[in-house]
Design an enzyme around this catalytic site. Structure first.
Site, PDB file in Angstrom:
ATOM      1  CG  HIS A  90      -2.005   1.075   1.045  1.00  0.00           C
ATOM      2  ND1 HIS A  90      -1.753   2.396   1.333  1.00  0.00           N
ATOM      3  CD2 HIS A  90      -3.281   1.018   0.593  1.00  0.00           C
ATOM      4  CE1 HIS A  90      -2.851   3.101   1.065  1.00  0.00           C
ATOM      5  NE2 HIS A  90      -3.782   2.292   0.621  1.00  0.00           N
ATOM      6  CG  HIS A 138      -5.203   0.022  -3.234  1.00  0.00           C
ATOM      7  ND1 HIS A 138      -5.161   1.214  -3.890  1.00  0.00           N
ATOM      8  CD2 HIS A 138      -5.428   0.318  -1.936  1.00  0.00           C
ATOM      9  CE1 HIS A 138      -5.360   2.205  -3.029  1.00  0.00           C
ATOM     10  NE2 HIS A 138      -5.525   1.685  -1.828  1.00  0.00           N
ATOM     11  CD  GLU A 150      -2.674   5.633  -1.054  1.00  0.00           C
ATOM     12  OE1 GLU A 150      -2.570   6.059   0.107  1.00  0.00           O
ATOM     13  OE2 GLU A 150      -3.725   5.172  -1.515  1.00  0.00           O
TER      14      GLU A 150
HETATM   15 CO    CO Z   1      -5.668   2.823  -0.117  1.00  0.00          CO
END
Ligand code: CO
Length: 297
Positions: free
Chosen positions: A181, A243, A211
């Site tokens: 993530h 995602h 991210e």
């Molecule tokens: Co997210």
């Protein structure tokens, strides 16, 4: 209101009291040791199985303790309430209920991958509840670390990844790209630590994140350096949810990792399986974190 009406109201109240008493009695009969598993959550119904698998394994591993589940993501909680009519508690709501039902000992186990913002905020809730003494407190309350905590955790995760995905990188030029993530939080450094240990284990695995750092650009450079020809994309998240489906594997989206790497000339395959799917390897690591945290209670 007529006399008859009053009788009806009184009867209603009486029945409610009896029902509440019944609920309390059955609550009191339960074991008062609990485990609260706390995941980020998922809004994808078919991805939920990864979380349920961890819940089921935890129940089997700790048969004397009641296992409950909460989500840290309010966005996901609101979404699944609206779209799927599933009411999932926050950690604070879940602990408050357990406290009211008389739990004396609760181990809160984070199902997060790294000690990032979600974990920090969960720890904050546990600290807050832990500070309460007296009739509104939970006598013994502890929190279990997320997946990547101690050096040993990293070793176990490297082993888990090797066992599951090593088959995709048996031949020259074959690589596995793990999509984590990622976060702005300092905990993001965990991904780099994992990469170093994968390198040390001689695995042609590349860690990237949606991210945080490393980004897809860094992943691309690494693949070039490795002289990769084939890439198998795998989500490095508990669930293969939003995602994984969209940012990682959406063939229609030119910006997905699958499309970008294909355009770079690699043969690309995507595995839509979360870390919680497939086998109980992930749940076993969390079970050990539960044992460690419970020992502190
Ligand atoms: Co997210």
């Amino acid at each position: 209101m007529g006399k008859r009406m009053w009788v009806a109201v009184l009867l209603g109240v009486l029945m409610a009291v009896v029902a509440a008493g019944g609920a309390f009695a059955s609550g009191a009969a339960r074991a008062k040791d609990g485990i609260l598993l706390v995941a980020f959550g998922t809004s994808e119904p078919d991805a939920r199985g990864a979380i349920d698998r961890v819940v089921e394994f935890t129940k089997k591993t700790f048969p004397d303790r009641e296992v409950r589940l909460a989500y840290t993501s309010n966005i996901i909680r609101r979404k699944i309430l609206k779209e799927q009519n599933i009411a999932m508690d926050t950690p604070a709501m879940a602990l408050s209920k357990m406290q009211d039902e008389g739990f004396q000992a609760v181990t809160v186990q984070s199902l997060h991958i790294i000690a990032g913002e979600e974990y920090d905020q969960l720890a904050e809730v546990v600290r807050g509840f832990g500070a309460i003494r007296g009739k509104y407190g939970i006598a013994r309350l502890s929190i279990g670390a997320p997946l990547l905590d101690t050096f040993e955790d990293y070793e176990r995760v490297v082993e888990l990844l090797k066992n599951r995905y090593g088959k995709y990188a048996n031949n020259k030029g074959e690589t596995v790209v793990l999509m984590g993530h990622g976060t702005h939080h300092r905990g993001n450094a965990s991904y780099s630590q994992l990469q170093l240990m994968l390198d040390d284990a001689n695995l042609p695995f590349v860690v990237g994140s949606v991210e945080g750092f490393p980004e897809l650009d860094q992943v691309k450079r690494r693949l070039e350096h490795m002289k990769a020809t084939k890439v198998t994309l795998v989500p490095f998240m508990v669930v293969a949810g939003d995602h994984a489906k969209n940012d990682m594997a959406d063939a229609e989206d030119p910006e997905s990792w699958l499309s970008v790497l294909k355009k770079e000339g690699y043969a690309v395959e995507a595995v839509l399986q979360g870390l919680g799917d497939g086998d109980d390897g992930l749940a076993e690591i969390f079970a050990d974190h539960i044992r460690e945290a419970s020992a502190e209670e």
